[in-house]
Motif scaffolding. Structure first.
Motif, PDB file in Angstrom:
ATOM      1  N   ALA A 125       0.709  -1.225   0.033  1.00  0.00           N
ATOM      2  CA  ALA A 125      -0.012  -0.205  -0.059  1.00  0.00           C
ATOM      3  C   ALA A 125       1.078   1.469  -0.004  1.00  0.00           C
ATOM      4  N   ASP A 126       1.949   1.202   0.414  1.00  0.00           N
ATOM      5  CA  ASP A 126       2.895   2.364   0.450  1.00  0.00           C
ATOM      6  C   ASP A 126       3.212   2.960  -0.984  1.00  0.00           C
ATOM      7  N   GLU A 127       3.094   4.337  -1.301  1.00  0.00           N
ATOM      8  CA  GLU A 127       3.059   4.924  -2.309  1.00  0.00           C
ATOM      9  C   GLU A 127       4.711   4.537  -3.116  1.00  0.00           C
ATOM     10  N   LYS A 128       5.713   4.660  -2.125  1.00  0.00           N
ATOM     11  CA  LYS A 128       7.055   4.489  -2.532  1.00  0.00           C
ATOM     12  C   LYS A 128       7.452   2.882  -2.989  1.00  0.00           C
TER      13      LYS A 128
ATOM     14  N   LYS B 247       4.735   1.141  -4.419  1.00  0.00           N
ATOM     15  CA  LYS B 247       3.765   0.608  -5.151  1.00  0.00           C
ATOM     16  C   LYS B 247       4.467   0.516  -6.680  1.00  0.00           C
TER      17      LYS B 247
ATOM     18  N   THR C  61       4.205  -3.216  -8.601  1.00  0.00           N
ATOM     19  CA  THR C  61       3.399  -3.041  -9.835  1.00  0.00           C
ATOM     20  C   THR C  61       4.536  -3.718 -10.855  1.00  0.00           C
TER      21      THR C  61
END
Length: 179
Positions: free
Chosen positions: A96-99, A101, A105
């Motif tokens: 879930a952490d944006e860094k 992600k 992905t």
């Protein structure tokens, strides 16, 4: 003995002497016909053998094309296993952490691309859990107490793969224990 009786054997001898070349010719013709029949039979056998060799060579060439990637695919399976283990080891909060992600992905996209390449080359996963143990596709590693019928696969420790209709790697599984 009468004169006709004495002449009879001589007449027969003359006829036999006259017929001898004809009998010899007939025997020679029969022998040549037998040789011709044998030669025809041998030609038919040779043609059949050539056709069998041609079919066998075509089948071997098809198999070579279809299964040429087998050794390479076995080596790449360990890469797929490590990628799957790596993805499964990422905790939910890091996903879930944006860094992180982008990294997650990218790894997931790599896994999908690897699966796509496998499918293009006829490499498929063996469905194991819930199935009965098949020694041609599964390698039982342990027995696990379960409410499932004995011999049912209840845990998969390593995914198995097929390449076309041949086993590439057996699935390593745990099976339900009897009683």
């Amino acid at each position: 003995m009468s004169e006709t009786d004495q002449n009879a054997p001589a007449d027969l001898r003359e006829e036999t002497a006259e017929d001898a070349p004809e009998v010899a010719t007939n025997d020679r013709v029969a022998e040549l016909e037998n040789q011709l029949a044998d030669a025809k039979q041998n030609v038919l056998y040779a043609q059949a053998e050539i056709q069998n060799v041609r079919r066998r060579a075509e089948k071997e060439a098809q198999d070579a094309r279809a299964y040429a990637a087998t050794a390479f695919a076995r080596d790449v399976l360990s890469v797929a296993d490590n990628l799957a283990r790596g993805l499964s080891a990422i905790p939910a909060d890091l996903r879930a952490d944006e860094k992180m992600k982008g990294l997650v992905t990218g790894l997931e996209a790599t896994g999908r691309e690897l699966d796509s390449v496998f499918q293009r080359h006829g490499i498929t996963k063996i469905v194991s859990e819930g199935q009965m143990l098949d020694p041609n596709k599964h390698q039982a590693m342990m027995e696990i107490p379960s409410d499932q019928p004995a011999g049912t696969i209840v845990q998969e420790m390593q995914v198995g793969y097929m390449i076309k209709d041949r086993l590439l790697r057996p699935a390593m599984v745990g099976v339900a224990k009897a009683g």
